[in-house]
Write a protein that holds these residues in place. Structure first.
Motif, PDB file in Angstrom:
ATOM      1  N   ASP A   1      20.846 -29.302  32.064  1.00 49.77           N
ATOM      2  CA  ASP A   1      20.472 -28.883  30.693  1.00 49.77           C
ATOM      3  C   ASP A   1      18.768 -29.222  30.836  1.00 49.77           C
ATOM      4  O   ASP A   1      18.286 -28.362  30.054  1.00 49.77           O
ATOM      5  CB  ASP A   1      21.117 -30.068  29.718  1.00 49.77           C
ATOM      6  N   ILE A   2      18.505 -30.079  31.372  1.00 57.15           N
ATOM      7  CA  ILE A   2      16.775 -30.161  31.611  1.00 57.15           C
ATOM      8  C   ILE A   2      16.356 -28.742  32.180  1.00 57.15           C
ATOM      9  O   ILE A   2      15.042 -28.574  31.925  1.00 57.15           O
ATOM     10  CB  ILE A   2      16.461 -31.435  32.633  1.00 57.15           C
ATOM     11  N   GLY A   3      17.016 -28.397  33.156  1.00 61.31           N
ATOM     12  CA  GLY A   3      16.635 -27.191  33.854  1.00 61.31           C
ATOM     13  C   GLY A   3      16.596 -25.932  32.905  1.00 61.31           C
ATOM     14  O   GLY A   3      15.513 -25.012  32.869  1.00 61.31           O
ATOM     15  N   ILE A   4      17.379 -25.688  31.775  1.00 66.85           N
ATOM     16  CA  ILE A   4      17.440 -24.734  30.930  1.00 66.85           C
ATOM     17  C   ILE A   4      16.027 -25.173  29.866  1.00 66.85           C
ATOM     18  O   ILE A   4      15.276 -24.043  29.510  1.00 66.85           O
ATOM     19  CB  ILE A   4      18.606 -24.763  29.980  1.00 66.85           C
ATOM     20  N   ILE A   5      15.913 -26.332  29.526  1.00 69.71           N
ATOM     21  CA  ILE A   5      14.575 -26.658  28.841  1.00 69.71           C
ATOM     22  C   ILE A   5      13.584 -26.391  29.601  1.00 69.71           C
ATOM     23  O   ILE A   5      12.410 -25.970  29.058  1.00 69.71           O
ATOM     24  CB  ILE A   5      14.688 -28.127  28.424  1.00 69.71           C
ATOM     25  N   LEU A   6      13.397 -26.326  30.780  1.00 72.31           N
ATOM     26  CA  LEU A   6      12.230 -25.973  31.856  1.00 72.31           C
ATOM     27  C   LEU A   6      11.906 -24.685  31.557  1.00 72.31           C
ATOM     28  O   LEU A   6      10.768 -24.184  31.755  1.00 72.31           O
ATOM     29  CB  LEU A   6      12.229 -26.589  33.210  1.00 72.31           C
ATOM     30  N   ILE A   7      12.831 -23.763  31.692  1.00 72.95           N
ATOM     31  CA  ILE A   7      12.720 -22.331  31.635  1.00 72.95           C
ATOM     32  C   ILE A   7      12.182 -21.913  30.296  1.00 72.95           C
ATOM     33  O   ILE A   7      11.130 -21.105  30.318  1.00 72.95           O
ATOM     34  CB  ILE A   7      14.155 -21.673  31.335  1.00 72.95           C
ATOM     35  N   GLU A   8      12.526 -22.610  29.188  1.00 69.83           N
ATOM     36  CA  GLU A   8      11.735 -22.329  28.058  1.00 69.83           C
ATOM     37  C   GLU A   8      10.502 -22.721  27.912  1.00 69.83           C
ATOM     38  O   GLU A   8       9.569 -22.120  27.596  1.00 69.83           O
ATOM     39  CB  GLU A   8      12.611 -22.956  26.779  1.00 69.83           C
ATOM     40  N   ILE A   9      10.155 -23.927  28.742  1.00 70.69           N
ATOM     41  CA  ILE A   9       8.704 -24.275  28.717  1.00 70.69           C
ATOM     42  C   ILE A   9       7.780 -23.480  29.499  1.00 70.69           C
ATOM     43  O   ILE A   9       6.601 -23.373  29.192  1.00 70.69           O
ATOM     44  CB  ILE A   9       8.912 -25.735  29.444  1.00 70.69           C
ATOM     45  N   ILE A  10       8.398 -23.016  30.625  1.00 67.11           N
ATOM     46  CA  ILE A  10       7.680 -21.913  31.532  1.00 67.11           C
ATOM     47  C   ILE A  10       7.553 -20.648  30.839  1.00 67.11           C
ATOM     48  O   ILE A  10       6.292 -20.235  30.748  1.00 67.11           O
ATOM     49  CB  ILE A  10       8.424 -21.954  32.834  1.00 67.11           C
ATOM     50  N   VAL A  11       8.664 -20.046  30.340  1.00 70.38           N
ATOM     51  CA  VAL A  11       8.571 -18.475  29.824  1.00 70.38           C
ATOM     52  C   VAL A  11       8.103 -18.301  28.342  1.00 70.38           C
ATOM     53  O   VAL A  11       7.646 -17.413  27.962  1.00 70.38           O
ATOM     54  CB  VAL A  11       9.859 -17.867  30.020  1.00 70.38           C
ATOM     55  N   GLY A  12       8.308 -19.738  27.735  1.00 70.19           N
ATOM     56  CA  GLY A  12       7.716 -19.507  26.309  1.00 70.19           C
ATOM     57  C   GLY A  12       8.456 -18.717  25.338  1.00 70.19           C
ATOM     58  O   GLY A  12       8.177 -18.337  24.365  1.00 70.19           O
ATOM     59  N   ARG A  13       9.812 -18.373  25.693  1.00 72.93           N
ATOM     60  CA  ARG A  13      10.797 -17.738  24.794  1.00 72.93           C
ATOM     61  C   ARG A  13      12.326 -18.348  24.686  1.00 72.93           C
ATOM     62  O   ARG A  13      12.637 -19.099  25.509  1.00 72.93           O
ATOM     63  CB  ARG A  13      11.060 -16.211  25.367  1.00 72.93           C
ATOM     64  N   PRO A  14      12.718 -18.305  23.618  1.00 73.85           N
ATOM     65  CA  PRO A  14      14.115 -19.167  23.159  1.00 73.85           C
ATOM     66  C   PRO A  14      15.320 -18.707  24.346  1.00 73.85           C
ATOM     67  O   PRO A  14      15.188 -17.321  24.622  1.00 73.85           O
ATOM     68  CB  PRO A  14      14.331 -18.789  21.880  1.00 73.85           C
ATOM     69  N   ILE A  15      15.817 -19.477  24.973  1.00 76.76           N
ATOM     70  CA  ILE A  15      16.870 -19.334  25.455  1.00 76.76           C
ATOM     71  C   ILE A  15      18.279 -19.498  24.837  1.00 76.76           C
ATOM     72  O   ILE A  15      18.411 -20.802  24.549  1.00 76.76           O
ATOM     73  CB  ILE A  15      16.917 -20.233  27.031  1.00 76.76           C
ATOM     74  N   THR A  16      18.890 -18.643  24.417  1.00 75.74           N
ATOM     75  CA  THR A  16      19.776 -18.871  23.350  1.00 75.74           C
ATOM     76  C   THR A  16      21.342 -18.466  24.076  1.00 75.74           C
ATOM     77  O   THR A  16      22.301 -18.626  23.145  1.00 75.74           O
ATOM     78  CB  THR A  16      19.747 -17.699  22.210  1.00 75.74           C
ATOM     79  N   SER A  17      21.418 -18.161  25.285  1.00 73.99           N
ATOM     80  CA  SER A  17      22.981 -17.980  25.711  1.00 73.99           C
ATOM     81  C   SER A  17      22.852 -18.126  27.366  1.00 73.99           C
ATOM     82  O   SER A  17      21.734 -18.059  28.010  1.00 73.99           O
ATOM     83  CB  SER A  17      23.471 -16.600  25.501  1.00 73.99           C
TER      84      SER A  17
END
Length: 769
Positions: A670-686
């Motif tokens: 779950d932390i990894g998914i949050i890191l994705i959003e932190i890096i790319v700046g777009r909502p990760i919804t699925s």
């Protein structure tokens, strides 16, 4: 000592003398001479003066070796080449500006019979090229004390005869290549004092011939693979890295074990250590080890050097403990040891040094803390990760922490139940509230009796008011009798109200309807657990209130009072339309999240895992302070059905107690998914989006330019390449399909902190300009 340039003068002079002299046995072949001359040219040494008298020089292959130059021949072939420069040699000393390591090592590769190559302190700079593989006969390679940089080439694994590899004191970066496992006869691996990072490859476990592993002074981290099958390994030195937290598993034939200055915390097996009959040196100093000191270390059959200083090891030392008479150095200082220094360590001897200051030992000369210092520090030591706890430690923690709270609150609920039964479905709510009001202070004291809870409250929640039992009247006053104006939302786990206490404190009140067929023990167990949720990066619990539903006598109502946090999520500051967090602020937010998860795992007993963490569960206040607003407690779980949420038995609640070894890795994902959003700046919804972005990260991580193409434009120009790469690598590891391949929470935290340090270096350099 003569400078290396003088030795190369002599080298070329001797080679030329051989060419003009009469034939001798063991003379070099012409092409080998030409290769050595070419090496002399590449090292940029001047030609030999014509005034040298070549007729007085003996056969080159029979020249006496010196500390700076040694050549060994066998049947007209050069088999060993040793060149050593001054210790003060540097990259500006003699090499040409256009010096190429690729050309240099390609030239060396023509010496096909070379078995030993030692080029030490020559100022060699640049990457170690793949052309090193051309020296396929090498058995010993020593390139220490140069300025070689970049990653260790995987082509080095082509040197299948290599028995010794020494690359100490260079500037190598990147990971230890997993292909090193192809060197099946490798006996010595020494890579110390570089800047290698990442994990130690598991493939290392296949090198059955390894005797020496020296990796000190690098940036390596994570768990050390299980090396118990390396039966020939005798020296293992990983000083000054970031390995941990588990003590490494090694074969019992160890002679030297140095773990100094890492992040080891637990996993020392007393029975295994007692079997280390050949162990002479053990250094586990400057780590984070907790738990009892093992006195038998002092009397291991071969021990001569023992250093455990700078940990938090506890235990009572006795004067009659035994020691190995050959023990020459002992450092027990800066731990939490009590009692008396063993008599065998008090013997004055010129051949033994014993240090033991900053413990709590009695009647000793070296500086000691008062006894209560060690007792208090021992209580404040962090709880070990859940997977290390055995039944006895768990039982003691539950007994120590819950008996008080359960005894009082449980007794209250039993009284309430009797009142309810006696009055034939007529609930005496007034007497219930009266009892609760009168025991609230007692309950608080009992809950605070848990030493771990005291510890974490002191360290992480000192600014919060003490956890207590609230009365229903207090909650009604805070919410204006639960007026609609105080209503915040109707969540799956109950209604939530915003309240203001009499002292002005804003709170969030969750109303949970619970089935009365759950026993009082189950209620109090979960309430006691909730009372420990107090951390600076969690929306912390402040108290609770018990009541009954007037509409349905079979339903109890539990109000949980939490600190109030503004409803501004991390996502709104990453991909929302307003203010966007800077790169440093984003990493800081990630660090705060991981610290909150770390507390949920190890800061309370039992730990709370599989929290299904989402970026929308992470709140920020006006000062951008991060708090996690959701965690996996069965009392807060979604109600199954319309009637009520039913509390499960603590013994059967697998989401809290019955943990497998890798359960904490679900939160890391779950932390990894949050890191994705932190890096790319777009909502990760699925999950489909996660897979897509993960693939993009894997493709773009290879080059600095490609990395920047995927990062959020809002921070693209401010994040350093190294900091971004570290974040992307960590993100990919957190999102590994196999839980065992994901980093631990502690490792995740370290990598985030390191990414911040790297970014700070860039900003400091820019300010200097």
């Amino acid at each position: 000592m003569a400078k290396p340039v003088d030795k190369l003068h002599l080298l070329v002079f001797i080679i030329l003398s051989i060419i003009v002299s009469a034939p001798h046995s063991n003379q070099l072949q012409l092409f080998q001479y030409q290769t050595l001359v070419r090496i002399q040219q590449l090292l940029n040494y001047p030609s030999v003066s014509s005034s040298f008298n070549t007729t007085t020089v003996a056969d080159f292959c029979n020249i006496e070796p010196t500390p700076s130059l040694t050549l060994v021949c066998y049947e007209d072939n050069l088999t060993q080449l040793h060149i050593a420069g001054d210790n003060n040699n540097n990259i500006n000393g003699g090499l040409a500006d256009n010096f190429s390591t690729d050309t240099f090592f390609s030239t060396l590769g023509s010496l096909s019979s070379l078995k030993v190559l030692s080029l030490v302190s020559l100022g060699l700079w640049g990457p170690l090229p793949g052309s090193i593989a051309h020296s396929s006969s090498l058995e010993i390679l020593n390139l220490s004390s140069n300025y070689l940089s970049g990653s260790i080439p995987v082509q080095i694994s082509s040197l299948r005869n290599l028995q010794t590899l020494i690359l100490d004191d260079n500037k190598f970066t990147g990971a230890v290549p997993s292909e090193i496992s192809l060197l099946q006869v490798l006996s010595v691996l020494s890579l110390k004092n570089n800047s290698l990072s990442g994990f130690l490859p598991v493939s290392l476990t296949g090198l059955q011939s390894l005797r020496v592993v020296s990796l000190s002074a690098n940036l390596l981290s994570g768990e050390i693979p299980d090396l118990r099958n390396l039966k020939n390994l005798q020296v293992f030195d990983v000083q000054d890295n970031y390995f941990g937290p588990r003590f490494p598993r090694l074969h019992k034939k160890m002679v030297t074990l140095v773990l100094r200055n890492n992040r080891f915390q637990f996993g020392i097996n007393p029975d295994e250590l007692r079997s280390y009959n050949q162990l002479q040196k053990l250094d586990i100093s400057l780590n984070r080890f907790v738990g009892p000191f093992i006195p038998s270390l002092l009397s291991l059959p071969s021990i001569t050097y023992l250093d455990i200083h700078g940990n938090k090891l506890t235990g009572l030392l006795l004067q009659n403990m035994s020691c190995n008479p050959q023990l020459a150095f002992v450092d027990l200082s800066s731990n939490l040891l009590t009692g008396y220094l063993p008599s065998c360590l008090q013997v004055e001897a010129k051949t033994r040094l014993v240090l033991y200051s900053k413990n709590c030992l009695s009647n000793e000369e070296q500086e000691q803390h008062p006894s209560n210092f060690c007792q208090n520090e021992a209580l404040a030591v962090k709880v070990l990760p859940h997977k290390q706890k055995n039944k006895s430690s768990y039982a003691s923690s539950v007994v120590g922490g819950t008996v008080g709270g359960i005894a009082v609150v449980g007794a209250v609920l039993l009284v309430v139940k009797k009142v309810y039964n006696k009055n034939n479905n007529k609930v005496e709510t007034t007497s219930t509230r009266f009892i609760l009001e009168n025991v609230s202070t007692i309950n608080t004291v009992k809950l605070l009796s848990d030493a771990r809870y005291i510890s974490e409250t002191m360290k992480m929640g000192a600014s919060l008011p003490a956890y207590r039992t609230f009365t229903l009247n207090e909650l009604k006053e805070a919410t204006d009798c639960f007026d609609s104006s105080s209503f915040m939302c109707d969540a799956s786990h109950g209604q939530i109200y915003k309240g203001k206490l009499s002292d002005g404190t804003l709170v969030a009140i969750r109303s949970l309807k619970m089935s009365k067929k759950s026993s009082p023990h189950m209620y109090t167990y979960h309430i006691e657990l909730i009372s420990k949720l107090r951390h600076s990066n969690l929306v912390s619990a402040l108290g609770h209130c018990l009541d009954f539903s007037l509409d349905d006598p079979s339903i109890s109502i539990i109000y949980l009072i939490f600190e109030y946090a503004p409803n501004e999520t991390l996502r709104s500051f990453i991909s929302g339309p307003g203010y966007k967090l800077t790169w440093v602020q984003r990493i800081a937010a990630a660090i705060a999240i991981v610290k909150g998860v770390q507390f949920l795992h190890t800061g309370i007993v039992p730990g709370v895992f599989s929290n299904n963490l989402k970026i929308t569960d992470v709140l920020l206040d006006e000062n951008f302070h991060v708090k996690i607003n959701s965690y996996n407690l069965s009392l807060l779980a979604e109600a199954r059905g319309k009637g009520s949420a039913e509390v499960s038995s603590p013994a059967k609640k697998t989401s809290v107690l019955a943990r497998t070894e890798q359960d904490d890795k679900s939160d890391v994902y779950d932390i990894g998914i949050i890191l994705i959003e932190i890096i790319v700046g777009r909502p990760i919804t699925s999950e489909n989006v996660v897979v897509l972005v993960k693939d993009l990260l894997q493709v773009n991580i290879r080059t600095d330019e490609a990395q920047k193409s995927i990062v959020d434009p809002a921070v693209m120009n401010e994040c350093s390449d190294e900091s971004l790469k570290r974040m992307m690598e960590l993100c990919l590891r957190c999102l590994s399909n196999e839980p065992k391949d994901r980093p631990s929470v502690e490792d995740t935290l370290w990598n985030l902190q390191f990414a911040t340090q790297i970014q700070g270096l860039k900003e400091n350099n820019q300010e200097a300009l």
